[in-house]
Design a protein around this motif. Sequence first.
Motif, short mmCIF file in Angstrom:
data_model
loop_
_atom_site.label_atom_id
_atom_site.label_comp_id
_atom_site.label_asym_id
_atom_site.label_seq_id
_atom_site.Cartn_x
_atom_site.Cartn_y
_atom_site.Cartn_z
N SER A 104 68.29 32.08 17.00
CA SER A 104 66.86 32.09 16.71
C SER A 104 66.48 33.44 16.13
O SER A 104 67.26 34.39 16.14
CB SER A 104 66.08 31.82 17.98
OG SER A 104 66.02 32.98 18.76
N ALA B 34 63.59 35.03 8.09
CA ALA B 34 64.24 34.86 9.38
C ALA B 34 65.40 33.90 9.20
O ALA B 34 65.30 32.91 8.49
CB ALA B 34 63.25 34.30 10.39
N SER B 35 66.50 34.20 9.83
CA SER B 35 67.68 33.35 9.65
C SER B 35 67.72 32.27 10.70
O SER B 35 68.19 32.49 11.79
CB SER B 35 68.92 34.23 9.78
OG SER B 35 68.86 34.88 11.02
N GLY B 36 67.25 31.16 10.39
CA GLY B 36 67.35 30.07 11.34
C GLY B 36 66.17 30.02 12.28
O GLY B 36 66.32 30.23 13.47
N GLY B 37 65.03 29.77 11.78
CA GLY B 37 63.83 29.72 12.62
C GLY B 37 64.00 28.70 13.73
O GLY B 37 64.20 27.52 13.50
N GLY B 38 63.95 29.17 14.96
CA GLY B 38 64.34 28.40 16.13
C GLY B 38 63.77 27.01 16.24
O GLY B 38 64.51 26.05 16.40
N ASN B 131 70.10 26.80 23.19
CA ASN B 131 69.53 27.48 22.04
C ASN B 131 68.69 26.55 21.17
O ASN B 131 68.43 26.86 20.02
CB ASN B 131 70.64 28.13 21.22
CG ASN B 131 71.26 29.30 21.94
OD1 ASN B 131 70.56 30.26 22.27
ND2 ASN B 131 72.53 29.21 22.25
N GLN B 133 69.26 23.78 19.66
CA GLN B 133 69.90 23.40 18.41
C GLN B 133 70.12 21.89 18.31
O GLN B 133 70.52 21.40 17.27
CB GLN B 133 71.26 24.09 18.30
CG GLN B 133 71.19 25.58 18.18
CD GLN B 133 70.72 25.99 16.81
OE1 GLN B 133 71.27 25.58 15.81
NE2 GLN B 133 69.68 26.79 16.77
N ASP C 143 73.53 36.04 4.54
CA ASP C 143 72.63 34.90 4.61
C ASP C 143 71.30 35.24 3.96
O ASP C 143 70.73 34.45 3.20
CB ASP C 143 72.44 34.51 6.09
CG ASP C 143 71.68 33.21 6.22
OD1 ASP C 143 71.69 32.43 5.25
OD2 ASP C 143 71.10 32.96 7.28
#
Lengths: 361, 471, 291
Positions: A104, B34-38, B131, B133, C143
């Motif tokens: 996240s 942001a890398s991978g918005g939760g 997490n 996911q 990334d």
Amino acid sequence: MEGVTSAERAAPGTVPAQGGPPPVHTETPDRPSPVLRLLFVAALFTPPRWTPRRVRYDRRYRRLDQYRFVAWFLSLPLLVYLLFVISPFVQAFFYSMTDWTGFSSSYTFTGFENYERLWNDDAFWDAARNSVLLLVAAPLITLGLGLFFAFMLSAGGRKRRDQAISGVTGSGMYKIVYFFPQVLSLAIIAVIWTRIYSPRSGILNEGLGAVGLDSWQREDWLGGDVARWCVLAVLCWSFVGFYVVLFSAAMSSIPTEVYEAALLDGAGRRVTFFRITFPLTWDTVRTGWIYMGIQALDAFALVSVMVPEHGMDVIPSYLYDKAFRDGQAGYATAIGVALFLITLVFSALMMRVGRRDRIEF
Amino acid sequence: MNSGPYLPRRTLIRRSAAAGLFTIPAVSALSACASGGGDDDSNAERGEVTENNPFGVTDAELEVVIFDGGFGDQYALDAEALYSAAHGSVTHDKTQEIQSRLQPRMVQGDPPDVINNSGAQAMDIAALIRNEQAYDLTELLDAPSLDDPSVTVRDTLMPGTIEMGQFGGQEMYQLNYAFTVYGQWYSRTALDRIGAEYPQTWDEMLAVCEAARREGMAGWTYAGVYPYYFNFTLYPFIGKIGGPEVLQAIDNLEPNAWRHDAVRAAFEAYHELTARGYVLQGSPGMTHEESQDEWNQYRALFIPNGSWVENEARANTPPDFDMAVGAPTGLDSSDALPFGALWASGSEPFLVPAQADNTAGGLEFLRIMLGRESARNFTELVSSLACVRGSADGLELPPGLTSAGEVLEAAGDNILIPRMPDWYRQLNNEEIGGAIAEMMAGEIEPDEAITRCQRAADAAAQDDSIQKFTR
Amino acid sequence: MSNTRSGEAAERRADTGGGVLNVFAHSFLVLWAVLAAGPVLWVVVSSFRPHTDLVSDPFGLPTDLAWDNFSNAWTSADIGRYTLNSAIVLCGSLTGTMLLGSMAAYVLARFTFPGNRTVHLLFTGGMMFPVFLAIVPLFFVLDNFGLLNTRQGLILVYIAYSLPFTVFFLVSFFRTLPGAVQEAATLDGASHTRTFFQIMMPMARPALISVGIFNFLGQWNQFVLPRVLNVGDPDDAVLPQGLAALMVQQGYEGDWGALYAGVSMAMLPVLAVYVAFQRQVQTGLTAGAVR
């Protein structure tokens, strides 16, 4: 680039209307006029053919030309290097103090909590023990064998009347063959050795059986406690050739007269090695030692391909698991920092312990 | 962020703020995206919902990654053909390295839409759930089934399927597509050859192993490289001796759960196989494929395995092998459960990543897989039951699967479902697996193996970074 | 090298003396030669044998040549594609490494300017950084630039991580080149850039070839970086990834013959390149050893 073009337009000598004081053309060389200074700066960032004449014929141009060249030539390599090597390293130190999962975008600053956890993490210490074992043993064995073989190649030949020292027959061929493993990717080496260690159809057990050492056969080489020695063996196997060639090169640069003198003193081969060859190649040995130590600390490819999941870990494989399997990127970078510290201590130690005056010859 | 009680003591920093600490360009670039918005599901664009399209699937591309193991990937390809006939195109990929291939993509926030998260290199599902996911599949359960709109998907599933997908709550995060019977797999031909009956008590087991030895055959072999294969028979063996509560305590990481007498009895019984030399030489270092190979060559009688083995070993199985499975042999007449008790549950998990671009398509793909046509096709192709009721009805089944059906029926209600492998993957595979591996290799005694299991379970129970579940 | 050659020549001239030690030395040398080449040979020989033979007798010789091992490995394991991918990536990364590395090294070796020592130290210090410390942040750096799982990204990263050694090696080489040539060129009015490309680069050719070979081996065999940074499309995997996948795949399909064939196909070209260039590799090492 905007500034560049305007500076160029200003080149013929017109004063930019920025309200500065009018240029006074003093001939004090240490104090260039603001315009000239501006032009110099502009010229630093533009190709030489855009350089205004006024600058080109200045006495200081030679230095400017150099700096400009330096800046242009250094900028691209440095940019790539800072971006992909230095910045991740610096970031790693920061992330190691967070509980970032890697999944996240948010994380909490936790100070030294990761390091505290690391301190109490038995699994980490197991991995660290294995890594340190490799770090100590792999260079020792590899460089020892490397020196031995290199010396044999360059001094193991028959004594001849006209030469104080001579290599064995076919030493060139040996060097080629010894270097084979170094040419292969660690992934290939790991695949090959996994098969060699296989208990039922691998050649290690078969080979031991063939020479009558049945009692040395094992049901499992890579899963239990022997695994670390198996990995160590593969590591040494793959690097010995490199050091044979390296040390042979170093030894060939020792002048023959030195050996002749030793021979006159009646020194045998063993004495020759310890009194002459080893001290005179010490610098190379030390550099090689550090390089091998760093290789041994990695060992990731070998462990991740060869060793089963429940088997041994080394620091890098433990780090990989934490970062990419368990989603604990913060903790993983703390492990990385620990790895870095070990590397640093090791290198510093080797530099210090091994420092002695370089022997000139 | 399960930092719980510690949260107030810490300063919460967003990445953008953190990036300000550095002047290096790469770091400031980090703040930009942001890398991978939760937990944003802006990606899940839905189209119009109709009766035939309960999730509002658009014609967006669907990316499916299949674990290319015992079941191959043909069954998935066939289901994908059905999907693309009705909706958009499908990108298909198969791999055995689920984790090293996909985990970085999960981290990156650009996962495929459906993942068959299986095999030795599967991702840790509990960590994924922790997490956020994994997408909650409840929506799929409540949707009308493919074949009969009046019946929901939920009502077409085999018992235990939904529970196996739940992790301590009502949300279902993974769909176990296959229904697997675990046990002691063997060749009827081999058993006949040594003139023995299938052993029901441990004394009988030792006698059969002795008889096998006289025929030059080892009693057991197993995949030492993946020692948790042993858990397939060891867990139900423990449950059989001491009752399901023992397994429940183990799953719940209760203190001293491993110190139960039933655990000790089971460990000692297994250790006896090694001590008496009934285990095939070299097994500790074998992969599952190598051990199955040896087993197929009649070099060992029993192998702890699941019902995928029939398909996985198909190429190397001799025609006269007559594969069969038996419930784990019990200890003696004092066992808490009857001999027939065994472990049978869903396996071959599928999940839809929460951050997938096409979650609707992922759900729809699973709905198609759960349709009668795909389920029967699966059973026919890979000789395994599917998690859909009646997937094997009227099909001509190979010997192994037939036998699996028989033992399942004989077991009746005595089905044990240990959750350890899903809940605490690392604990199950590495720590417990490692202890059993060493015990079976003859390097440690049962006592020490038990101590190690208990210590590992205690450590996991105290580790805040591991999500806990109870049943 | 010349030493060895004259030594061999001398040997042919006069062979007197000898003794136990010679036998002793030679037997060790032969033993290690067998150990070094044995596994390689074993894999190549085994790649011609069918799976069942390999299981029953790992040491045997091929009875008849099982060429289908190779076709199996070629099609199922896609060795060809991975080799091509590796080759494409290396075309970019090797050229880039050599270009950027020699540019930086030349400047650092031949010019004095403020910060020279710092930059030099920054580059060479990188040799001691464990790649693993950087791997997680590096993942996100790539990334964020949209370079993750792309060839360009892999190329840039390969270049960046090859720079420390390349710069270190070439700086010491450029320092040994005579300064007079450079000065003469400058007096003739050649620009620094021209001097570099047209005069210094050709003079540095032996060193460039040596360091190029090391970089080729290092990048061709790189395992960690692609395993983390290149996981998007499996068709884009590079050779070491393909081999690791092949290993796992054989765990499920059980065809050691195909595994050995795949490994043979992956290693023989590199071995061939090495044998062809082994003289340069050894001189390169000599240059490194006798700094």
